[in-house]
Design an enzyme around this catalytic site. Sequence first.
Site, mmCIF file in Angstrom:
data_model
loop_
_atom_site.group_PDB
_atom_site.id
_atom_site.type_symbol
_atom_site.label_atom_id
_atom_site.label_comp_id
_atom_site.label_asym_id
_atom_site.label_seq_id
_atom_site.Cartn_x
_atom_site.Cartn_y
_atom_site.Cartn_z
ATOM 1 N N LYS A 1 1.609 -19.832 5.618
ATOM 2 C CA LYS A 1 0.646 -20.306 6.606
ATOM 3 C C LYS A 1 0.275 -19.138 7.533
ATOM 4 C CE LYS A 1 3.600 -20.174 10.015
ATOM 5 N NZ LYS A 1 3.503 -19.688 11.329
ATOM 6 N N ARG B 1 0.829 -1.222 0.000
ATOM 7 C CA ARG B 1 0.000 0.000 0.000
ATOM 8 C C ARG B 1 0.852 1.257 0.000
ATOM 9 N NH1 ARG B 1 -3.581 -2.741 4.062
ATOM 10 N NH2 ARG B 1 -5.368 -3.419 2.838
ATOM 11 N N ASP C 1 -0.065 -21.213 15.187
ATOM 12 C CA ASP C 1 1.169 -20.656 14.623
ATOM 13 C C ASP C 1 2.248 -21.717 14.426
ATOM 14 O OD1 ASP C 1 2.888 -18.571 13.771
ATOM 15 O OD2 ASP C 1 3.775 -18.415 15.774
ATOM 16 N N HIS D 1 4.501 -26.541 11.564
ATOM 17 C CA HIS D 1 5.886 -26.977 11.801
ATOM 18 C C HIS D 1 5.970 -28.269 12.642
ATOM 19 C CE1 HIS D 1 6.533 -23.094 10.249
ATOM 20 N NE2 HIS D 1 6.625 -22.421 11.361
ATOM 21 N N GLU E 1 11.372 -21.142 21.930
ATOM 22 C CA GLU E 1 11.942 -19.875 21.468
ATOM 23 C C GLU E 1 12.149 -18.946 22.660
ATOM 24 O OE1 GLU E 1 10.343 -18.276 17.558
ATOM 25 O OE2 GLU E 1 8.594 -19.228 18.446
HETATM 26 C C1 BG6 Z 1 7.100 -18.939 12.272
HETATM 27 C C2 BG6 Z 1 6.186 -18.483 13.381
HETATM 28 O O1 BG6 Z 1 6.397 -19.727 11.358
HETATM 29 O O2 BG6 Z 1 8.165 -19.692 12.819
HETATM 30 C C3 BG6 Z 1 6.956 -17.660 14.397
HETATM 31 O O3 BG6 Z 1 5.138 -17.686 12.827
HETATM 32 C C4 BG6 Z 1 8.172 -18.409 14.891
HETATM 33 O O4 BG6 Z 1 6.119 -17.294 15.492
HETATM 34 C C5 BG6 Z 1 8.980 -18.951 13.718
HETATM 35 O O5 BG6 Z 1 8.967 -17.511 15.639
HETATM 36 C C6 BG6 Z 1 10.069 -19.888 14.196
HETATM 37 O O6 BG6 Z 1 10.882 -20.211 13.111
HETATM 38 P P1 BG6 Z 1 12.405 -20.605 13.323
HETATM 39 O O7 BG6 Z 1 12.903 -20.918 11.951
HETATM 40 O O8 BG6 Z 1 13.069 -19.415 13.936
HETATM 41 O O9 BG6 Z 1 12.379 -21.794 14.237
#
Ligand code: BG6
Length: 523
Positions: free
Chosen positions: A170, A64, A257, A262, A238
């Site tokens: 996603k 935008r 998420d 994942h 994390e």
């Molecule tokens: C993303 C999530 O898909 O993966 C995030 O939306 C997350 O919230 C991230 O921090 C983690 O990815 P990686 O590669 O740092 O483990």
Amino acid sequence: MTATVHAAPPEQITRPPLREAEACTLIIFGATGDLSRRKLLPALYDLQCAGGMSSRCEIIGTGRTPLTDETFRGRVREAFSDMKDRPHTSGARWREFEQRLHYLAGDPSDVASYPRLAADLDARRQAGGNPNRLFYIATPTSLVRPIIEGLGAAGLAKNDAGWSRIVIEKPFGRDLQSGRELNRVVNGVFAEEAVFRIDHYLGKETVQNILVFRFGNTMLEPVWNRNYIDYVEITAAETLGVESRAAFYEETGALRDMVTNHLLQLLTLIAMEPPVALDAGALRDQKVQLLRAIRPMTVAEVKHRTVRGQYDAGAVGGQHVAAYREETGVQARSNTETYAAIDFRIDNWRWEGVPFYVRTGKRLAHSRSEVVVHFKRTPQALFAHAPETYLAPNQIALRIQPDEGITIAFAAKRPGDDLRSIGVEADFSYAESFGGKAPNAYATLLLDVMHGDPTRFTRRDEVDAEWRIITPIEEAWAELPPPVFPNYEAGSDGPAEAKELVVRGGHQWRPIAPPRAGGAGAA
Ligand code: BG6
């Protein structure tokens, strides 16, 4: 006690050069957003530097905000210099990259933007640009549908002079019903072979190595089942909090998420049957088969086999950090979960009765993603002289990140004149065996899209099978009274209830360990 295993002398291992991608014009929706700045554009630069990007690839950012090519390039340069490993933003390589970057302002929710985009792409093609079009949707989920419909209406989804492909980030919908509806819209415009639903975990070297480890070694298959395996843990921890993504995260939460995609993908690779080939069809057929064997939970099971958490204030890496509810953009009484732990069960012959404990959370003690496979105890405590010398069962830990590698824990004889045993570890480290930095997951996956290879992407029926498992949990959580949040301190291993979840089964989580020195640095 650790022994290091080298796959081969490091000097014998050279990475094969990347297959140069087919030339294309890449159009990024949401080019000034967080994902583009932090992941996508750096990955494209990596790809160019590694020789994977054709000199005829152009990148058009859209959004935008009205920007000129020059200001867009300046923003990308600025974003790169804010990154931890600061890619070079000077020199010939950078200049080549910068010249590929263009910008076209347009509101993705406005249908009038798409004929303008079509005219711009046409003009570029007539001026000698490449006719292949790769659209990348890196916007909030609410814009996916208008973008797909806009592209369809402007005739941009058709393969005419070149191909047209689309990458979608996603979450693919919010639940089973919206996921199905989104897929219906997407496949109404793009053929399934042109749709690349991206899950960046599938581009990580260590995640791909799960397949090689399982199906490239004969020693595992005979024991890879309920007769020998006691339980499996899958962790994605994390230290990061919600950062600048509160609006997205408040709507999404840890389950949607991280677990829907994942973590279920990791579980699938660990538990699926061997595919007949490593092509997109055979591999994804087996993944779907496995996902279908995970029984959706009833409300009573959700109560018993899931835990949600939300972080309180605390200290991470010695720094004080705020509680989730105090983060900018988060509601003061938010019930969004920043932590989820689930005891999944797989109803098939191989895995009946084996818990697959999955956990993920933000603001935990350390950043670590790993899979730990715990074997059953020996039937007899043959070498035990006292209860404390009872042998710890074998474990295989697949470290996805950081300090990428694999550790196998087993018993060895303790030196001395009696038959006492001690636990030791054989360790394979990517950094020690292969050196260098692991390829960037996004770069790997972008190259796949340019080659038209969907193997490492999520198929429509796979998304459906994932939501079939997750939606009943989301629904039960909405129905059940929420836990008293916050329920874990930032910098801890998560809520106490998550510990109880596994202890009830006579099991334990591995403590979330700090990174060892010298990881390979996967992205
Ligand atoms: C993303 C999530 O898909 O993966 C995030 O939306 C997350 O919230 C991230 O921090 C983690 O990815 P990686 O590669 O740092 O483990």
